[in-house]
Design a protein around this motif. Structure first.
Motif, PDB file in Angstrom:
ATOM      1  N   ASN A   1      13.273   8.892   2.150  1.00  0.00           N
ATOM      2  CA  ASN A   1      13.785   8.125   3.276  1.00  0.00           C
ATOM      3  C   ASN A   1      12.716   8.060   4.372  1.00  0.00           C
ATOM      4  O   ASN A   1      11.630   8.617   4.226  1.00  0.00           O
ATOM      5  CB  ASN A   1      15.111   8.711   3.785  1.00  0.00           C
ATOM      6  N   ALA A   2      13.034   7.418   5.471  1.00  0.00           N
ATOM      7  CA  ALA A   2      12.074   7.242   6.554  1.00  0.00           C
ATOM      8  C   ALA A   2      11.651   8.581   7.149  1.00  0.00           C
ATOM      9  O   ALA A   2      10.507   8.733   7.587  1.00  0.00           O
ATOM     10  CB  ALA A   2      12.658   6.332   7.624  1.00  0.00           C
ATOM     11  N   ASP A   3      12.559   9.552   7.157  1.00  0.00           N
ATOM     12  CA  ASP A   3      12.206  10.877   7.684  1.00  0.00           C
ATOM     13  C   ASP A   3      11.099  11.526   6.863  1.00  0.00           C
ATOM     14  O   ASP A   3      10.224  12.190   7.417  1.00  0.00           O
ATOM     15  CB  ASP A   3      13.430  11.794   7.708  1.00  0.00           C
ATOM     16  N   ASP A   4      11.135  11.336   5.548  1.00  0.00           N
ATOM     17  CA  ASP A   4      10.084  11.891   4.680  1.00  0.00           C
ATOM     18  C   ASP A   4       8.721  11.286   5.036  1.00  0.00           C
ATOM     19  O   ASP A   4       7.709  11.977   5.063  1.00  0.00           O
ATOM     20  CB  ASP A   4      10.393  11.632   3.207  1.00  0.00           C
ATOM     21  N   GLY A   5       8.711   9.991   5.308  1.00  0.00           N
ATOM     22  CA  GLY A   5       7.471   9.332   5.706  1.00  0.00           C
ATOM     23  C   GLY A   5       6.973   9.836   7.050  1.00  0.00           C
ATOM     24  O   GLY A   5       5.772  10.049   7.236  1.00  0.00           O
ATOM     25  N   ALA A   6       7.894  10.055   7.980  1.00  0.00           N
ATOM     26  CA  ALA A   6       7.515  10.565   9.297  1.00  0.00           C
ATOM     27  C   ALA A   6       6.960  11.984   9.188  1.00  0.00           C
ATOM     28  O   ALA A   6       5.988  12.331   9.869  1.00  0.00           O
ATOM     29  CB  ALA A   6       8.712  10.526  10.240  1.00  0.00           C
ATOM     30  N   VAL A   7       7.566  12.802   8.322  1.00  0.00           N
ATOM     31  CA  VAL A   7       7.072  14.175   8.107  1.00  0.00           C
ATOM     32  C   VAL A   7       5.661  14.132   7.521  1.00  0.00           C
ATOM     33  O   VAL A   7       4.782  14.880   7.944  1.00  0.00           O
ATOM     34  CB  VAL A   7       8.032  14.969   7.194  1.00  0.00           C
ATOM     35  N   ALA A   8       5.426  13.250   6.559  1.00  0.00           N
ATOM     36  CA  ALA A   8       4.098  13.128   5.944  1.00  0.00           C
ATOM     37  C   ALA A   8       3.061  12.702   6.981  1.00  0.00           C
ATOM     38  O   ALA A   8       1.956  13.260   7.030  1.00  0.00           O
ATOM     39  CB  ALA A   8       4.136  12.126   4.797  1.00  0.00           C
ATOM     40  N   ALA A   9       3.405  11.738   7.830  1.00  0.00           N
ATOM     41  CA  ALA A   9       2.472  11.279   8.865  1.00  0.00           C
ATOM     42  C   ALA A   9       2.204  12.391   9.876  1.00  0.00           C
ATOM     43  O   ALA A   9       1.059  12.585  10.301  1.00  0.00           O
ATOM     44  CB  ALA A   9       3.019  10.039   9.559  1.00  0.00           C
ATOM     45  N   SER A  10       3.237  13.132  10.236  1.00  0.00           N
ATOM     46  CA  SER A  10       3.072  14.241  11.173  1.00  0.00           C
ATOM     47  C   SER A  10       2.182  15.332  10.567  1.00  0.00           C
ATOM     48  O   SER A  10       1.298  15.861  11.236  1.00  0.00           O
ATOM     49  CB  SER A  10       4.437  14.818  11.542  1.00  0.00           C
ATOM     50  N   TYR A  11       2.420  15.654   9.305  1.00  0.00           N
ATOM     51  CA  TYR A  11       1.608  16.670   8.627  1.00  0.00           C
ATOM     52  C   TYR A  11       0.138  16.238   8.600  1.00  0.00           C
ATOM     53  O   TYR A  11      -0.758  17.017   8.943  1.00  0.00           O
ATOM     54  CB  TYR A  11       2.123  16.903   7.200  1.00  0.00           C
ATOM     55  N   ALA A  12      -0.105  14.992   8.195  1.00  0.00           N
ATOM     56  CA  ALA A  12      -1.481  14.494   8.121  1.00  0.00           C
ATOM     57  C   ALA A  12      -2.127  14.495   9.516  1.00  0.00           C
ATOM     58  O   ALA A  12      -3.299  14.852   9.661  1.00  0.00           O
ATOM     59  CB  ALA A  12      -1.510  13.096   7.510  1.00  0.00           C
ATOM     60  N   SER A  13      -1.376  14.133  10.544  1.00  0.00           N
ATOM     61  CA  SER A  13      -1.899  14.164  11.920  1.00  0.00           C
ATOM     62  C   SER A  13      -2.292  15.577  12.319  1.00  0.00           C
ATOM     63  O   SER A  13      -3.325  15.789  12.966  1.00  0.00           O
ATOM     64  CB  SER A  13      -0.857  13.639  12.907  1.00  0.00           C
ATOM     65  N   ASN A  14      -1.466  16.550  11.933  1.00  0.00           N
ATOM     66  CA  ASN A  14      -1.777  17.949  12.245  1.00  0.00           C
ATOM     67  C   ASN A  14      -3.036  18.418  11.529  1.00  0.00           C
ATOM     68  O   ASN A  14      -3.811  19.207  12.085  1.00  0.00           O
ATOM     69  CB  ASN A  14      -0.591  18.858  11.905  1.00  0.00           C
TER      70      ASN A  14
END
Length: 179
Positions: free
Chosen positions: A47-60
């Motif tokens: 879902n969209a939350d999974d995509g947001a988590v992936a983007a946040s992880y990559a940003s970190n």
């Protein structure tokens, strides 16, 4: 003459080592951020939350490398967008540098392709290209991995932009969004 050759070789040696170091850092950051487990786990059931988590992880990951000074000469950004239909999501992530050459980015292709595929064979391997400007010259390689509801595209390329040369490692992952 021998002295001139020796001095030139000493001057050129660090730049070759720096270029190699830059290519290795670019590939390492790209792999740890853009090809991380949270990113590669995005699929048809995500879902969209999974995509947001992936983007946040990559940003970190980018922030961690930046805090340690390892991103000097490199730029990178992960983003996740939900299409207006809210049925498809798109994760993009890249690492670019004006100092990466075509050879630098292409020599990392096989390793990164293996990581991106997660044991799966690509559905397409070929030359890199701009989908929106196919007439523009670009040097590099592209691998695509498609499965039901998911398309991952890995490109490592080099081109001359309006501002000069650019070497890039680029990932696009599109998927159907689960509600």
């Amino acid at each position: 003459m021998k002295t001139t050759v020796a001095i030139l070789s000493l001057l050129l040696a660090p730049s070759v080592a720096q270029a190699n170091g830059l290519a290795n850092r670019a590939a390492e950051i790209f792999e740890r951020a853009c090809l991380s487990e949270p990113v590669l786990s995005i699929g048809s059931g995500s879902n969209a939350d999974d995509g947001a988590v992936a983007a946040s992880y990559a940003s970190n990951v980018f922030a961690h490398y930046d805090a340690n000074g390892a991103t000097m000469g490199l730029k990178g950004t992960p983003t996740y967008t939900l299409k207006s239909s809210r049925t498809e999501g798109s994760f993009t992530c890249y690492v670019v540098s004006k100092d990466l050459t075509a050879r630098d980015v292409v020599k990392k292709f096989n390793r990164l392709k293996k990581v991106a595929g997660n044991g799966q064979s690509p559905t397409y391997v070929g030359p890199a290209k701009f989908d929106d400007a196919p007439e523009r010259f670009i040097e590099g390689k592209r691998a695509e991995f498609e499965s039901e509801g998911r398309k991952l595209q890995l490109e490592l390329f080099y081109f001359i932009s309006d501002k000069g040369p650019v070497g890039a490692l680029y990932l696009t992952l599109e998927h159907k969004v689960s509600r």
